[in-house]
Design an enzyme around this catalytic site. Structure first.
Site, mmCIF file in Angstrom:
data_model
loop_
_atom_site.group_PDB
_atom_site.id
_atom_site.type_symbol
_atom_site.label_atom_id
_atom_site.label_comp_id
_atom_site.label_asym_id
_atom_site.label_seq_id
_atom_site.Cartn_x
_atom_site.Cartn_y
_atom_site.Cartn_z
ATOM 1 N N GLU A 65 -4.970 -5.053 10.475
ATOM 2 C CA GLU A 65 -4.027 -3.914 10.703
ATOM 3 C C GLU A 65 -4.348 -3.056 11.992
ATOM 4 O OE1 GLU A 65 -2.269 -2.735 6.686
ATOM 5 O OE2 GLU A 65 -3.735 -1.520 7.225
ATOM 6 N N HIS B 242 -9.458 0.862 4.927
ATOM 7 C CA HIS B 242 -8.220 1.122 5.579
ATOM 8 C C HIS B 242 -8.336 2.114 6.917
ATOM 9 C CE1 HIS B 242 -4.327 2.339 6.554
ATOM 10 N NE2 HIS B 242 -3.917 1.390 5.827
ATOM 11 N N GLU C 155 -6.668 4.509 7.724
ATOM 12 C CA GLU C 155 -6.774 6.114 7.482
ATOM 13 C C GLU C 155 -7.995 6.559 6.697
ATOM 14 O OE1 GLU C 155 -2.977 5.548 5.272
ATOM 15 O OE2 GLU C 155 -2.197 4.981 7.130
ATOM 16 N N ASN D 86 0.900 -1.145 -0.055
ATOM 17 C CA ASN D 86 -0.022 0.024 -0.170
ATOM 18 C C ASN D 86 0.814 1.295 -0.036
ATOM 19 O OD1 ASN D 86 -1.623 2.069 0.480
ATOM 20 N ND2 ASN D 86 -2.425 1.342 2.579
ATOM 21 N N GLY E 7 2.446 2.484 10.847
ATOM 22 C CA GLY E 7 3.497 3.590 10.441
ATOM 23 C C GLY E 7 4.255 3.997 12.127
ATOM 24 N N LYS F 288 0.022 4.171 -0.245
ATOM 25 C CA LYS F 288 -0.337 5.356 0.212
ATOM 26 C C LYS F 288 -0.261 6.579 -0.484
ATOM 27 C CE LYS F 288 -0.387 3.247 4.697
ATOM 28 N NZ LYS F 288 -0.121 3.137 6.243
ATOM 29 N N SER G 217 3.348 -2.001 10.473
ATOM 30 C CA SER G 217 5.157 -1.912 10.700
ATOM 31 C C SER G 217 5.682 -3.071 10.357
ATOM 32 C CB SER G 217 5.475 -1.355 12.014
ATOM 33 O OG SER G 217 5.036 -0.017 12.345
HETATM 34 P P1 13P Z 1 3.180 0.696 7.633
HETATM 35 O O1 13P Z 1 3.632 -0.630 6.955
HETATM 36 O O2 13P Z 1 3.858 2.047 6.985
HETATM 37 O O3 13P Z 1 3.093 0.444 9.318
HETATM 38 O O4 13P Z 1 1.633 0.677 7.185
HETATM 39 C C1 13P Z 1 0.825 -0.419 7.171
HETATM 40 C C2 13P Z 1 -0.495 -0.019 6.425
HETATM 41 O O5 13P Z 1 -1.252 0.810 6.909
HETATM 42 C C3 13P Z 1 -0.699 -1.055 5.358
HETATM 43 O O6 13P Z 1 -1.878 -0.475 4.723
#
Ligand code: 13P
Length: 253
Positions: A169, A97, A99, A9, A175, A11, A215
């Site tokens: 997740e 997601h 976010e 992803n 992150g 982002k 992470s």
């Molecule tokens: P990170 O791997 O940067 O923690 O993000 C995970 C994520 O949100 C994947 O969709």
């Protein structure tokens, strides 16, 4: 054996040239390292989906979107529809997601509609679920994830659900550099698989790919993926560097 997957992803990252370089490196790798039961998916920003599907065509690199509209077409400025994605040969979409839930107000009702819209246009959802830190600390993590699934993908019929991939997740791991421990991931993944079995049946539960995200990186992927119910990862930051993402792919069972 169910398919083991790493999905990247991206982002809101990468310029056009950077995206081109990254897809190029991944295509080069995957074409010389084909592996049964393993698949690599990338979910670049929507603007680069055409680039990605062009470069990945007839290869074993698969392309997904990061989001899609719950509406099919019409006056929804700025949105991207499932039929548009399907017409660009996009085969997957991340849906739900954290976010999107946090910054764009996506709730279970909208997510259920997005899942249905994706399936209608033959786009396979990578459906995200996961609890906040306060929810884990108060011991509510299992209930939170159950409710997220009950209100969305568990409303599907068994045939429809067969096209769903789940990504667990935990929000506190995204992150932050603080991944779930392998034991925490396994506990939740086994729980999700038990819920699928109760809702549908054992065979569907057994066939459903459940990814871990938060992470996950080249250093911890192998230990996370070695758990019996962890079928790969949904990778954020570490999917932006070809070498790291490839190492994570190589950590798959
Ligand atoms: P990170 O791997 O940067 O923690 O993000 C995970 C994520 O949100 C994947 O969709």
């Amino acid at each position: 054996m169910r398919t083991q997957i790493v999905a990247g992803n991206w982002k809101m990252n990468k310029t056009f040239q950077e995206a081109d370089d990254l897809v190029n490196e991944l295509v080069e790798f995957i074409e010389t390292n084909k592996a049964a039961h393993r698949a690599m998916i990338i979910c670049p920003p929507a603007l680069y989906l055409e680039l990605a599907t062009d470069m990945a065509r007839d290869t074993e690199l698969y392309v997904g979107a990061q989001n899609l509209s719950q509406f099919e077409k019409g006056a929804y400025t700025g949105e991207i529809s499932a039929p548009m994605l399907a017409s660009m040969e996009v085969e997957y979409s991340i849906i739900g997601h954290s976010e999107r839930r946090k910054y764009f107000g996506e709730n279970d009702e909208m997510l259920a509609a997005k899942v249905r819209m994706a399936l209608k246009h033959k786009i396979d959802p990578i459906f995200c679920c996961g609890e906040l830190l306060v929810e884990r600390e108060s011991g509510k993590h299992l209930d939170v994830v159950k409710s997220q699934l009950d209100n969305t993908v568990f409303k599907l019929d068994p045939v429809e659900f067969g096209n769903i991939m789940i990504a667990y997740e935990p929000v506190w791991a995204i992150g932050t550099g603080k991944n779930a421990t392998p034991a925490q991931a396994q506990e939740m993944h086994a729980y999700i698989r038990k819920l699928i079995s109760e809702k549908f049946n054992d065979q569907i539960a057994d066939n459903t790919t459940i990814l871990y995200g938060g992470s996950c990186n080249a250093a911890n992927a192998k230990e996370l993926f070695s758990n019996p119910d962890v079928d790969g990862g949904l990778i954020g930051g570490a999917s932006l560097i070809a070498e790291d993402f490839i190492k994570i792919f190589q950590a798959l069972k």
